[in-house]
Design a protein around this motif. Structure first.
Motif, mmCIF file in Angstrom:
data_model
loop_
_atom_site.group_PDB
_atom_site.id
_atom_site.type_symbol
_atom_site.label_atom_id
_atom_site.label_comp_id
_atom_site.label_asym_id
_atom_site.label_seq_id
_atom_site.Cartn_x
_atom_site.Cartn_y
_atom_site.Cartn_z
ATOM 1 N N ALA C 43 1.067 -0.944 0.131
ATOM 2 C CA ALA C 43 0.224 -0.247 -0.215
ATOM 3 C C ALA C 43 0.591 1.752 -0.348
ATOM 4 N N GLN C 44 2.190 1.118 -0.200
ATOM 5 C CA GLN C 44 3.009 1.859 0.254
ATOM 6 C C GLN C 44 2.481 3.159 -0.951
ATOM 7 N N GLY C 45 2.410 2.903 -2.124
ATOM 8 C CA GLY C 45 1.977 3.999 -2.922
ATOM 9 C C GLY C 45 1.265 4.234 -3.590
ATOM 10 N N ALA C 46 -0.035 2.936 -2.418
ATOM 11 C CA ALA C 46 -1.513 3.980 -2.404
ATOM 12 C C ALA C 46 -1.343 5.171 -1.314
ATOM 13 N N LEU C 47 -0.453 4.532 -0.717
ATOM 14 C CA LEU C 47 -0.260 5.784 0.314
ATOM 15 C C LEU C 47 0.343 7.446 -0.166
ATOM 16 N N LEU C 48 1.039 7.147 -1.621
ATOM 17 C CA LEU C 48 2.112 8.611 -1.733
ATOM 18 C C LEU C 48 1.200 8.779 -2.473
ATOM 19 N N LEU C 49 0.042 8.308 -3.447
ATOM 20 C CA LEU C 49 -0.717 8.590 -3.908
ATOM 21 C C LEU C 49 -1.953 9.631 -3.618
ATOM 22 N N PHE C 50 -2.429 8.622 -2.343
ATOM 23 C CA PHE C 50 -2.950 9.512 -1.469
ATOM 24 C C PHE C 50 -2.496 10.827 -0.155
ATOM 25 N N ALA C 51 -1.556 10.686 -0.201
ATOM 26 C CA ALA C 51 -0.942 11.979 0.524
ATOM 27 C C ALA C 51 -0.656 13.319 -0.840
ATOM 28 N N ALA C 52 -0.583 12.517 -2.065
ATOM 29 C CA ALA C 52 -0.418 13.712 -3.140
ATOM 30 C C ALA C 52 -1.001 14.405 -3.686
ATOM 31 N N LEU C 53 -2.218 13.472 -3.359
ATOM 32 C CA LEU C 53 -3.921 13.997 -3.799
ATOM 33 C C LEU C 53 -4.069 14.470 -3.421
ATOM 34 N N LEU C 205 4.250 11.185 1.317
ATOM 35 C CA LEU C 205 4.310 12.639 1.344
ATOM 36 C C LEU C 205 5.363 13.364 0.589
ATOM 37 N N VAL C 206 6.609 13.098 0.948
ATOM 38 C CA VAL C 206 7.541 13.636 0.244
ATOM 39 C C VAL C 206 8.130 13.238 -1.514
ATOM 40 N N ALA C 207 8.009 12.222 -1.590
ATOM 41 C CA ALA C 207 7.707 10.912 -2.553
ATOM 42 C C ALA C 207 6.753 11.339 -3.902
ATOM 43 N N GLY C 208 5.446 11.607 -2.464
ATOM 44 C CA GLY C 208 3.819 11.417 -3.577
ATOM 45 C C GLY C 208 4.530 13.360 -3.956
ATOM 46 N N LEU C 209 5.146 13.377 -3.468
ATOM 47 C CA LEU C 209 5.166 15.651 -4.690
ATOM 48 C C LEU C 209 5.838 15.600 -4.922
ATOM 49 N N LEU C 210 7.181 14.809 -5.130
ATOM 50 C CA LEU C 210 7.755 15.058 -6.209
ATOM 51 C C LEU C 210 7.868 14.170 -7.479
ATOM 52 N N TRP C 211 7.001 13.261 -7.712
ATOM 53 C CA TRP C 211 6.492 12.426 -8.194
ATOM 54 C C TRP C 211 5.535 13.281 -8.986
ATOM 55 N N GLY C 212 4.586 13.502 -8.096
ATOM 56 C CA GLY C 212 3.709 13.933 -9.090
ATOM 57 C C GLY C 212 3.652 15.029 -9.370
ATOM 58 N N ALA C 213 4.591 16.388 -9.490
ATOM 59 C CA ALA C 213 5.578 17.640 -9.838
ATOM 60 C C ALA C 213 5.786 17.099 -11.328
ATOM 61 N N ARG C 214 6.993 15.410 -10.964
ATOM 62 C CA ARG C 214 6.737 15.611 -12.102
ATOM 63 C C ARG C 214 5.737 14.391 -13.344
ATOM 64 N N LEU C 215 4.957 13.520 -12.722
ATOM 65 C CA LEU C 215 3.707 12.675 -13.504
ATOM 66 C C LEU C 215 2.825 13.726 -13.885
ATOM 67 N N GLY C 216 1.980 14.329 -13.159
ATOM 68 C CA GLY C 216 0.911 14.972 -12.477
ATOM 69 C C GLY C 216 0.007 13.819 -11.647
ATOM 70 N N VAL C 217 -0.698 14.170 -10.244
ATOM 71 C CA VAL C 217 -1.246 14.276 -9.601
ATOM 72 C C VAL C 217 -2.562 12.999 -9.986
ATOM 73 N N GLN C 218 -1.929 11.776 -10.293
ATOM 74 C CA GLN C 218 -3.200 11.070 -10.545
ATOM 75 C C GLN C 218 -3.226 9.491 -10.510
ATOM 76 N N PHE C 219 -3.757 8.476 -10.470
ATOM 77 C CA PHE C 219 -4.079 6.941 -9.728
ATOM 78 C C PHE C 219 -3.049 6.775 -9.853
ATOM 79 N N SER C 220 -2.030 7.151 -11.321
ATOM 80 C CA SER C 220 -0.728 5.376 -12.419
ATOM 81 C C SER C 220 -0.405 6.212 -10.963
ATOM 82 N N LEU C 221 0.403 7.677 -10.411
ATOM 83 C CA LEU C 221 0.904 7.943 -8.921
ATOM 84 C C LEU C 221 1.016 6.462 -8.068
ATOM 85 N N SER C 222 0.557 5.919 -8.268
ATOM 86 C CA SER C 222 0.136 4.413 -7.388
ATOM 87 C C SER C 222 0.872 4.245 -7.380
#
Lengths: 347, 284, 298
Positions: C43-53, C205-222
């Motif tokens: 669920a680490q990826g889902a946490l990341l998505l949840f945080a970024a979203l 959260l931190v990883a989600g922000l960095l990845w989100g900035a790179r890919l856009g915050v969306q489902f595929s982030l998880s």
């Protein structure tokens, strides 16, 4: 001590007087003779077709994961291999009967399964589970990348061949799927009671003790991958030919692999009927949820919301089952049956 | 010193084995885990039909020795000869075919199988039919299955396990599980049987029953038995020869009488383990 | 063969190493949980998505950056504690695979929940870093990648300091070493587990922000978990150092393979290359990069 003169008593079913084969036989008879009496096209195409394909895939995964203890996250890849192999055999080998295409497709899936099962000889637990993801991604990439597999169709979505004159229409497709599922399920149910089946469980429960007792561990693991992938590959054929009636890589993604894993967890690991119970729940759940959602929330309950609520519900179900009923629906069913028997005065 | 009593009569007496053939020969076997030496430079001979006990305080390396013989651990140095075949590292996957079977200090049964199925697994090495033959149930697969079933039933009856034959082993009491392990080992009709504390945690009655099974196993097929056991009374009564380990080294080796009289054994082992062994023995 | 373009090679290599650090960042979240509770937390990826979203949704509603950060962190902490209480505690002492499947279910719940709550549309996330290429000796390096690498490095430094020099860190190491011994000396496991889940939420959260900035915050982030898993196979599930080195190795080899081998395969090999690479390394070195033995039990 004399070994030869000991008679072989009949194995007694744990439940008691009723022979263990009676219930499955009754279910099979009902599936062939009972269901067609009332089934609509909707029931055949939207419920029974995916149910049968997923049940069979779950039977296959259960052999590998439930019985032999090797966790796989790549089931959908083997379904895809089966579907594409059957399509190409059917397309490229003139005059090959459909049934032969399907058997060959299963064998191809089986071979691919053995290749991706090789890491199991050195890796265990999570390391193995993660390595099976390699199959998932590699197969999906291969089928998308090389358009030979989809006969250079520009969209990559190809129509599955018809199942032939005898199996036309929803009812015909149902009978076809049902017969394939019954045959392979009987095979699986027999298999797990043989020495090979005992070897699977021995490897799962204690690999070292199994090895020292003379179980050929490496051979047994690869055999589990081979048999499991064969069954899952054939399930992929049913999924594409009898349910979707198209062959496309996207239907065989990681979510499908997880879905099959969820089915055997919810149904009950290392039980054959658990695969069917779990598949029934997973197939029916979204339909019930959709009806209930529309009834309760009206138009707010659109397909996006349905999708998300379904995800939440499936995820939550998994957790609830793992905590409250780790042996799955199969065990739950046993308990209910036992309670009913205690209550009924005739017994 | 009087702390050891021989209860030979109760188990029918230790038979002095015909030392005709050597079944197992260890020479200079050494094993260490990350710098900690478990066993060091061990020589050990086991003759055909002999009951050979290995005793010593906890951590003396007894179980490690059995694990080396059965191919679970790979020794750092030394050789292990099984019959006439000499190994530097016994291949675990061939142990059953070499005629070795064993039990485990911490029960290593297959929890998802019944008693009967666990015992049947002990015959796995003899199966040559393919899974397809087994599923269809024809020819040699049918013969093998019937043979496996018959032999397993016989061992189950002999070890008084008939009443629990179809129970999952995980649901059985500890002492019964120990007996199922012995049954799984015996059904392969080994020429060398390795028993790692087969009577640990048993009541006096259960121990006596178990000792009877061990003797019967030897007498029936002239198998050799290597036995690790803490109960000195049992060991003295049952074994032909005893090897004593302490801190991974063999400090004595000989007949029960010789070992009992050995001053080093009295000092190093019997002295150390004084408390619990006396307590255990007083129950026998 | 045409002459080897060395500066280009270096550029690809550096780009790969920098994206490898992003993989490491996700992998570290796994390691934290694995070390203390033996769970491979899918669920680490889902946490990341949840945080970024959550973060981007609050930001879009006009909440200032730092307040958003604090609120999201608090929400992640609550979720972490809830997970520990309701999912993992009832499953304590269950086989590892049961725990793993439970986190798989958890991933579904979190992914569904995050999107039910905040919607499924793609959000852009601007962290205010201009992605102008930075030129060193003729080699182009992305400023954003450098920034991400710096953030990842500081997180690792921060975690190292916390675990080495604080009481909770000491307790964490004790639990990771031997749960029973830790219990025996009176450490409160639930407190440590909760702390670890909060830490994992912070990393997510931190990883989600960095990845989100790179890919856009969306489902595929998880799905970035799928990038972290081969890193873990390579570096070991229980080693932070392994996660870093594994991430660098995978990042670099993946980019190099994509550029130099990809054309032979028709491209797009990054979906599976990392897995095959990690497996190949494991077959050569079964004990992994850092010699963590897969101990066999009898």
């Amino acid at each position: 001590m004399t070994t030869a003169s000991i008679p072989l008593p009949r194995p007694v079913s744990a439940i008691g007087r009723v022979p263990t084969w009676l219930l499955p036989l009754a279910v099979i008879v009902f599936a062939y003779a009972g269901i067609p009496l009332f089934a609509s096209d909707y029931l055949y195409d939207a419920i029974l077709a995916p149910f049968l394909a997923l049940s069979l895939a779950a039977v296959g995964l259960n052999i590998l994961t439930g019985y032999a203890g090797q966790v796989s996250l790549g089931s959908a890849a083997f379904m895809a291999v089966g579907a594409y192999a059957a399509y190409n055999f059917n397309l490229r080998v003139e005059g090959l009967p459909l049934l032969a295409s399907i058997v060959f497709a299963g064998l191809i899936a089986s071979a691919v399964g053995v290749v991706f099962g090789l890491p199991s000889l050195r890796l265990k637990g999570f390391y193995l589970a993660v390595s099976t993801l390699a199959a998932q991604f590699f197969v999906q990439w291969t089928l998308t990348k090389f358009s030979w597999f989809s006969n250079y169709n520009p969209s990559g979505v190809i129509d599955a061949p018809a199942l032939g004159y005898v199996f036309e229409g929803p009812h015909g497709r149902y009978l076809f799927s049902l017969s394939v599922v019954v045959a392979l399920t009987v095979f699986a149910a027999r298999l797990v009671k043989t020495q090979t089946g005992r070897n699977f469980i021995a490897v799962r429960d204690n690999e070292t003790a199994a090895k020292i007792s003379g179980v050929p561990v490496l051979h047994t693991k690869l055999l589990a991958f081979a048999i499991s992938s064969f069954i899952i590959g054939v399930a992929g054929v049913l999924w594409a030919f009898a349910y979707l009636r198209t062959v496309e890589p996207h239907g065989f993604n990681l979510d499908r692999s997880f879905q099959i894993l969820f089915i055997i967890i919810i149904g009950g690991l290392a039980t054959i009927r658990g695969a069917f119970l779990g598949a029934a729940l997973i197939v029916v759940l979204p339909l019930v949820l959709s009806r209930a959602g529309t009834f309760l929330f009206g138009s707010y309950f659109d397909s996006g919301v349905l999708d998300m609520s379904q995800r939440i519900l499936v995820g939550a179900l998994i957790i609830v089952f793992l905590i409250a009923e780790p042996d799955g629906l199969a065990a739950l069913g046993n308990r209910i049956a036992r309670r009913l028997r205690l209550r009924s005065p005739t017994n | 010193m009087g702390l050891v009593s021989t209860n030979v009569a109760e188990w029918g007496g230790a038979k002095s084995a015909a030392r005709s053939r050597q079944i197992l020969t260890l020479r200079g076997v050494t094993l260490s885990f990350g710098g900690v030496t478990a066993i060091s430079d061990i020589d050990l001979d086991v003759a055909e039909g002999e009951i050979r006990a290995i005793i010593g305080p906890n951590g003396a390396g007894k179980s490690s020795l059995i694990n080396v013989i059965s191919g679970v651990y790979r020794p750092d140095r030394g050789t292990i000869a099984i019959g006439d075949t000499v190994f530097a590292d016994v291949p675990g996957s061939r142990v059953a075919r070499l005629g070795i079977a064993r039990t485990y200090q911490n029960i290593a049964l297959f929890k998802g199988l019944t008693v009967l199925e666990n015992v049947e697994t002990g015959r796995a090495a003899t199966v040559s039919s393919t899974f397809i033959e087994q599923v269809i149930g024809i020819g040699r697969a049918r013969r093998e299955e019937a043979d496996t079933r018959a032999r397993s039933e016989a061992v189950i009856d002999a070890l008084h396990l008939t009443s629990v034959r179809d129970r999952l082993v995980g649901t059985l009491p500890y002492g019964v599980q120990k007996r199922v392990e012995l049954a799984r080992a015996l059904v392969s009709e080994p020429r060398l049987l390795l028993l790692d504390e087969p009577m640990a945690g048993m009541t006096a009655g259960e121990k006596q029953e178990m000792a009877g099974f061990v003797l019967a196993a030897r007498d029936r097929s002239n198998a050799s038995i290597v036995l690790i056991e803490h109960d000195i009374g049992v060991v003295m009564g049952l074994s032909d020869r005893i090897a004593v380990l302490d801190y991974g080294r063999k400090i004595a080796d000989g007949t029960p009488d010789a070992v009992r009289a050995d001053q080093r054994v009295i000092d190093a082992y019997l002295g150390v383990a004084h408390d619990d062994d006396i307590i255990e023995e007083s129950h026998v | 063969m045409e002459s080897f373009d060395f500066p280009f090679f270096i550029e690809v290599l550096v780009g790969g190493l920098l994206s490898g650090i992003m993989y490491s960042l996700v992998a570290i979240g796994f390691v934290l949980i694995y070390k203390t509770s033996g769970v491979l937390n899918f669920a680490q990826g889902a946490l990341l998505l949840f945080a970024a979203l959550t973060f981007v949704s609050l930001l879009e509603r006009g909440v200032p950056f730092w307040i958003t950060f604090a609120v999201t962190l608090a929400i992640m902490a609550v979720i972490g504690i809830l997970i520990e209480r309701t999912v993992l505690r009832p499953l304590v002492n269950k086989p590892p695979i049961t725990l793993f499947v439970a986190t798989l279910g958890l991933a579904y719940v979190l992914e569904g929940g995050a999107q039910l709550l905040w919607g499924t549309q793609v959000h852009g996330l601007d962290l205010g870093i201009d992605d102008v290429p930075y030129v060193v000796g003729g080699v182009f390096i992305s400023t954003f990648d450098l920034f991400a690498a710096a953030v990842a490095a500081s997180i690792v430094l921060l975690l190292t300091i916390v675990f080495r020099y604080t009481r909770i860190g000491l307790a964490f190491r004790a639990v990771a070493d031997d749960q029973f011994a830790a219990l025996a000396i009176g450490l409160k496991l639930p407190v440590i587990w909760a702390a670890v889940w909060i830490a994992a939420g912070f990393v997510a959260l931190v990883a989600g922000l960095l990845w989100g900035a790179r890919l856009g915050v969306q489902f595929s982030l998880s799905l970035v978990v799928l990038k972290a898993l081969p890193v873990l196979v390579l570096g070991g599930f229980d080693s932070i150092l392994g996660a870093i080195v594994g991430g660098l190795l995978i990042g670099a080899s993946e980019k190099l393979a994509e550029v130099y081998l990809g054309p032979f395969f028709g491209g797009g090999i990054e979906s599976w290359f990392a897995y095959v690479f990690a497996l190949a390394i494991l077959l050569i070195r079964p004990s992994g990069l850092f010699g963590q033995r897969l101990v066999e039990r009898t």
